[in-house]
Write a protein that holds these residues in place. Structure first.
Motif, mmCIF file in Angstrom:
data_model
loop_
_atom_site.group_PDB
_atom_site.id
_atom_site.type_symbol
_atom_site.label_atom_id
_atom_site.label_comp_id
_atom_site.label_asym_id
_atom_site.label_seq_id
_atom_site.Cartn_x
_atom_site.Cartn_y
_atom_site.Cartn_z
ATOM 1 N N THR A 53 32.888 3.557 25.205
ATOM 2 C CA THR A 53 32.461 4.371 24.080
ATOM 3 C C THR A 53 32.234 3.526 22.833
ATOM 4 O O THR A 53 32.506 2.333 22.824
ATOM 5 C CB THR A 53 33.513 5.475 23.821
ATOM 6 N N HIS A 54 31.785 4.173 21.811
ATOM 7 C CA HIS A 54 31.598 3.512 20.520
ATOM 8 C C HIS A 54 32.917 3.472 19.758
ATOM 9 O O HIS A 54 33.857 4.199 20.057
ATOM 10 C CB HIS A 54 30.535 4.246 19.703
ATOM 11 N N LYS A 55 32.957 2.640 18.750
ATOM 12 C CA LYS A 55 34.169 2.359 17.989
ATOM 13 C C LYS A 55 34.786 3.601 17.338
ATOM 14 O O LYS A 55 36.003 3.789 17.397
ATOM 15 C CB LYS A 55 33.832 1.312 16.921
ATOM 16 N N SER A 56 33.993 4.455 16.737
ATOM 17 C CA SER A 56 34.561 5.600 16.015
ATOM 18 C C SER A 56 35.248 6.583 16.949
ATOM 19 O O SER A 56 36.353 7.054 16.661
ATOM 20 C CB SER A 56 33.483 6.313 15.205
ATOM 21 N N ASN A 82 34.404 -4.288 18.931
ATOM 22 C CA ASN A 82 33.446 -4.016 19.986
ATOM 23 C C ASN A 82 33.785 -4.915 21.163
ATOM 24 O O ASN A 82 33.991 -6.116 20.996
ATOM 25 C CB ASN A 82 32.021 -4.282 19.507
#
Length: 107
Positions: free
Chosen positions: A47-50, A74
């Protein structure tokens, strides 16, 4: 002004009728419900960082106001185990050793 709110008070950052960080918390809680429905399984989440921050924070019981209290890189790897009560427990956070060799950063 919006950027300052995003950086200093992300839980109250509001754009286009949405509080994005609060929405992330709802998404993270729903993801944990789905993940915890499959006891005994190994699950990989990419997934993405947020949203990763939201997953980590919700598992630790932290509110949206604590969004920036956990930082991840990341490509970093975080590992959770699920105890017998069905609670996600953080085992390792943001492992990044696989991204370095001889003091060089690979990306």
């Amino acid at each position: 002004m919006e950027y300052t709110t995003w950086r200093e008070n992300p839980a109250n950052f509001y754009v286009n009728g949405v509080y994005p960080v609060r929405k992330l918390w709802g998404t993270a809680r729903e993801a944990w419900r789905e993940i915890l429905l499959t006891p005994g399984e190994n699950i990989l989440v990419v997934t993405h960082k947020s949203i990763l921050r939201a997953l980590i924070c919700t598992a630790l019981g932290l509110p949206p106001e604590r969004f920036r209290s956990v930082d991840v890189n990341n490509g970093g790897i975080s590992v959770f185990i699920v105890n017998q009560q069905g609670e996600a427990m953080l085992q390792s956070l943001n492992m990044i050793a696989h991204m370095y060799s001889d003091y060089e950063y690979f990306y």
